[in-house]
Design a protein around this motif. Structure first.
Motif, PDB file in Angstrom:
ATOM      1  N   PRO A 356      24.900  52.382  69.113  1.00 13.98           N
ATOM      2  CA  PRO A 356      25.434  51.070  68.952  1.00 13.98           C
ATOM      3  C   PRO A 356      26.942  51.071  69.174  1.00 13.98           C
ATOM      4  O   PRO A 356      27.399  52.090  69.244  1.00 13.98           O
ATOM      5  N   LEU A 357      27.487  49.851  69.555  1.00 10.94           N
ATOM      6  CA  LEU A 357      28.704  49.803  70.178  1.00 10.94           C
ATOM      7  C   LEU A 357      29.929  50.126  69.153  1.00 10.94           C
ATOM      8  O   LEU A 357      30.888  50.899  69.705  1.00 10.94           O
ATOM      9  N   HIS A 358      29.677  49.984  67.782  1.00 10.48           N
ATOM     10  CA  HIS A 358      30.823  50.128  66.944  1.00 10.48           C
ATOM     11  C   HIS A 358      30.528  51.597  66.643  1.00 10.48           C
ATOM     12  O   HIS A 358      32.054  52.515  66.405  1.00 10.48           O
ATOM     13  N   LEU A 359      29.676  52.461  66.670  1.00 10.15           N
ATOM     14  CA  LEU A 359      29.738  53.977  66.747  1.00 10.15           C
ATOM     15  C   LEU A 359      30.402  54.543  67.978  1.00 10.15           C
ATOM     16  O   LEU A 359      30.853  55.513  67.997  1.00 10.15           O
ATOM     17  N   ARG A 360      30.047  54.084  69.179  1.00  6.61           N
ATOM     18  CA  ARG A 360      30.624  54.451  70.475  1.00  6.61           C
ATOM     19  C   ARG A 360      32.110  54.110  70.353  1.00  6.61           C
ATOM     20  O   ARG A 360      32.924  55.169  70.607  1.00  6.61           O
ATOM     21  N   THR A 361      32.633  53.194  69.681  1.00  7.27           N
ATOM     22  CA  THR A 361      34.019  52.788  69.775  1.00  7.27           C
ATOM     23  C   THR A 361      34.697  54.078  68.663  1.00  7.27           C
ATOM     24  O   THR A 361      35.834  54.531  69.010  1.00  7.27           O
ATOM     25  N   GLU A 362      33.952  54.263  67.624  1.00  7.44           N
ATOM     26  CA  GLU A 362      34.375  55.225  66.640  1.00  7.44           C
ATOM     27  C   GLU A 362      34.619  56.701  67.179  1.00  7.44           C
ATOM     28  O   GLU A 362      35.671  57.326  67.100  1.00  7.44           O
ATOM     29  N   SER A 384      43.576  47.233  67.971  1.00  8.54           N
ATOM     30  CA  SER A 384      42.136  46.573  68.597  1.00  8.54           C
ATOM     31  C   SER A 384      42.109  46.674  69.935  1.00  8.54           C
ATOM     32  O   SER A 384      41.267  47.064  70.721  1.00  8.54           O
ATOM     33  N   GLU A 387      41.398  50.252  70.944  1.00  8.67           N
ATOM     34  CA  GLU A 387      40.103  50.462  70.578  1.00  8.67           C
ATOM     35  C   GLU A 387      39.195  50.147  71.838  1.00  8.67           C
ATOM     36  O   GLU A 387      38.098  50.721  72.109  1.00  8.67           O
ATOM     37  N   GLU A 388      39.529  48.984  72.430  1.00 13.35           N
ATOM     38  CA  GLU A 388      38.877  48.546  73.696  1.00 13.35           C
ATOM     39  C   GLU A 388      39.342  49.441  74.872  1.00 13.35           C
ATOM     40  O   GLU A 388      38.482  49.611  75.644  1.00 13.35           O
ATOM     41  N   LEU A 391      37.239  52.844  75.317  1.00 10.14           N
ATOM     42  CA  LEU A 391      35.832  52.793  76.033  1.00 10.14           C
ATOM     43  C   LEU A 391      35.857  52.715  77.505  1.00 10.14           C
ATOM     44  O   LEU A 391      34.909  52.823  78.182  1.00 10.14           O
TER      45      LEU A 391
END
Length: 623
Positions: A356-362, A384, A387-388, A391
């Motif tokens: 998921p996107l939030h896990l990839r971000t972490e 934020s 964090e963007e 990726l």
């Protein structure tokens, strides 16, 4: 004087040694106190637990550890029950040990039932922790019946059949699904799943060969030891009388059958033929499972390499077909070799695409955020925003002597050095002005597109890799997309970029104000044009509405005139009186309706006039 100096040195050495010993004693004492405090805190936590409301979360570490513990009694029963049943000498010689282990495994089975009752489950994504609901769910499930049957006190049958018949505990094997759950959970959590799959397959094969060896010895005992060449030799022979020799011989015989070696004596009896037929059929399945599992492991390893690293075979085939020079092919081979030897992963985004996107971000934050935060223009930016950006980072590897960028090239990305060294060289490629190492960055100004930049977003230096260098690149398009959602951060970064250009003397101050003023005027004109278009649209709509209301008023006036004209016509006889009576009623209603329609018409006209006035006022204000 020299002696006094030596004495002073020795005294200092002894003083330092004494101080070191004191510090070590203090540290040991403090460590002991810390351990005691941790033990006391752990005991306090256990004492504070409300055991009546205690519930196990299946996602916690405790449940995972317990699944690993419960493996031992299940495997023990699978291995030892058949061993004691077929090899009676082993069962009788170590009887106290077996009985102790039997009842310890039973106790662990009971504990497993208690933990299963207290294990929560998810309902609509929420962990259920109500003990009453957990108990009701477990008692109604099929697992409860299986667990109860596996713990039936069949040991009382020892009084009927004798202590040398451990086969009465065969019901303990019903806990096998719990073993499968434990192994599946371990396979999903281990860092080496392929190695674990091979190990699990070997354990299964070992248990199968073990059971077959025990059954072979029991069949030999039934037929008669040494009655022919196929069965186990006569145990009256001292060479084959030892218990250890008996088990090893039977295990070797079964391993030959299941590995399809074929170097076994021919059977002579019908029982021996049936046993061999069954073993050969099972051996086919075993051989197929081994080949299939090993093939899957090799295929998964190849797929992993293809995902982690670019496909070298396809590139080599392309180079051969286009007759690329040997020197260039050697450079490409060295680049691939560097990736494989040092485990450089080039396809991070493809590997993590399934998450998921939030896990990839972490993950990206934990891996790349320290590197990105070292860039000067990104310091003190919003979390934020960073964090963007993490990726969008793309890893790149440059070989020795390879140019990252050349002077005069248009800059489309910036680079952050993760590992390695790069040199800032002159146009001749020999003179080095500076060396960039881990944590440095370059090209950040070219991707911001700052007005007044004298270099015009072009590279101002030649950057060459000294050895193998690992860099992160951030493209101009990715930064623009991210900054479109963070206007404050965009202004902040542009201001920092102007400050850096001002220090470097690369910013045209004179033209900056004029450019900004021109942009402001153009923006105002564009905004006024948009407002005029909107007001014109509103005015046209109001004119259409006014024409429609005028037509409606004319139609109503004509209808009223016709009704008034019909009321003024006289009639003869009695019909005149009746008509007059009806006419009065209709006349009263008609007058009321006439007044109401006239009032509505006047209101519509007034509204249209008011709207026209508002539109004119808005045009005057905005112009």
């Amino acid at each position: 004087m020299d002696d006094l100096g030596n004495v002073a040195v020795r005294n200092n050495q002894w003083q330092r040694l004494l101080n070191w010993h004191r510090r070590r004693t203090v540290n040991v004492h403090e460590d002991g106190q810390n351990r005691k405090s941790e033990q006391n805190s752990a005991l306090d936590r256990l004492a504070k637990i409300n055991w009546r409301e205690w519930v196990v979360d299946p996602a916690e570490q405790f449940y995972y550890i317990w699944l690993q513990v419960i493996i031992f009694p299940i495997v023990y029963n699978w291995v030892i029950i058949i061993l004691r049943t077929c090899f009676t000498s082993i069962a009788l010689n170590y009887l106290p040990v077996w009985l102790t282990l039997d009842y310890v495994s039973d106790l662990m089975y009971v504990t497993d039932m208690i933990i299963t009752v207290r294990t929560g489950y998810l309902e609509q994504g929420i962990l259920i922790t109500d003990p009453t609901r957990l108990k009701k769910r477990y008692l109604r499930s099929r697992y409860f019946l299986r667990d109860v049957v596996s713990l039936l006190p069949t040991d009382f049958l020892y009084f009927a059949f004798g202590i040398q018949t451990p086969l009465i505990r065969i019901n303990r094997l019903l806990r096998t699904p719990r073993l499968n759950e434990a192994l599946d959970r371990m396979e999903t959590r281990t860092s080496y799943p392929n190695t674990f799959r091979i190990s699990k397959l070997m354990i299964y094969i070992f248990v199968l060969i073990h059971w077959n060896a025990c059954l072979y010895f029991a069949l030999s005992n039934y037929i008669g030891f040494g009655s022919d060449r196929w069965v186990y030799p006569n145990i009256s022979n001292p060479v084959f009388a030892a218990t250890r020799r008996q088990y090893f011989y039977c295990f070797w015989f079964s391993a030959q059958i299941f590995t399809t070696v074929g170097d076994t004596p021919l059977p002579h009896r019908e029982e021996e033929y049936l046993f061999m037929i069954a073993d050969l059929l099972i051996a086919v399945l075993v051989f197929a499972s081994i080949v299939g599992n090993v093939g899957n492991v090799i295929s998964s390893l190849r797929d992993r390499d293809n995902v982690f690293f670019p496909n070298h075979e396809l590139v080599k085939a392309y180079l051969r077909s286009h007759h690329i020079s040997k020197e260039l092919r050697q450079r490409i081979d060295n680049w691939y070799q560097h990736l494989h030897i040092n485990k450089k992963i080039m396809r991070e985004n493809e590997i993590l695409q399934q998450l998921p996107l939030h896990l990839r971000t972490e993950i990206a934050v934990s891996v790349h955020l320290p590197t990105l935060s070292k860039v000067t223009i990104f310091q003190n930016c919003e979390t934020s925003l960073l964090e963007e950006l993490v990726l969008k980072l793309n890893p790149q590897v440059f070989s020795p002597g390879e140019y990252v960028c050349r002077k005069g090239d248009v800059g489309h990305e910036m680079y952050i050095i993760k590992e390695g060294k790069l040199a800032v060289v002159a146009d001749d490629g020999v003179t080095e002005f500076a060396v960039l190492s881990e944590g440095n960055f370059f090209g950040e100004i070219s991707i911001l597109n700052i007005k007044g930049n004298k270099s015009g977003n072009r590279r101002t230096a030649n950057i060459r890799s000294i050895g193998h260098s690992d860099l992160f690149s951030l493209s101009k398009e990715d930064l623009t997309d991210v900054l479109s959602e963070f206007p404050a951060a965009k202004r902040h970064l542009e201001e920092k970029g102007r400050q850096i250009l001002t220090k470097m003397g690369m910013l045209e101050e004179s033209g900056e104000g004029a450019v900004e003023e021109k942009e402001k005027i153009e923006t105002r004109i564009h905004r006024l044009q948009e407002n005029v278009e909107i007001l014109q649209t509103k005015l046209a709509r109001l004119m259409v509405e006014m024409e429609s209301s005028t037509r409606k008023m004319k139609a109503r006036v004509e209808q009223l005139e016709w009704e008034v004209a019909t009321l003024e016509v006289p009639d003869d006889g009695l019909e005149i009186e009746d008509d007059l009576g009806q006419g009065r009623g209709e006349g009263v209603g008609g007058e009321i309706e006439l007044q109401r329609e006239e009032a509505e018409g006047e209101e519509e006209v007034n509204e249209n006039v008011a709207n026209e006035g508002k539109i004119k006022m808005e045009i005057k204000v905005k112009m």
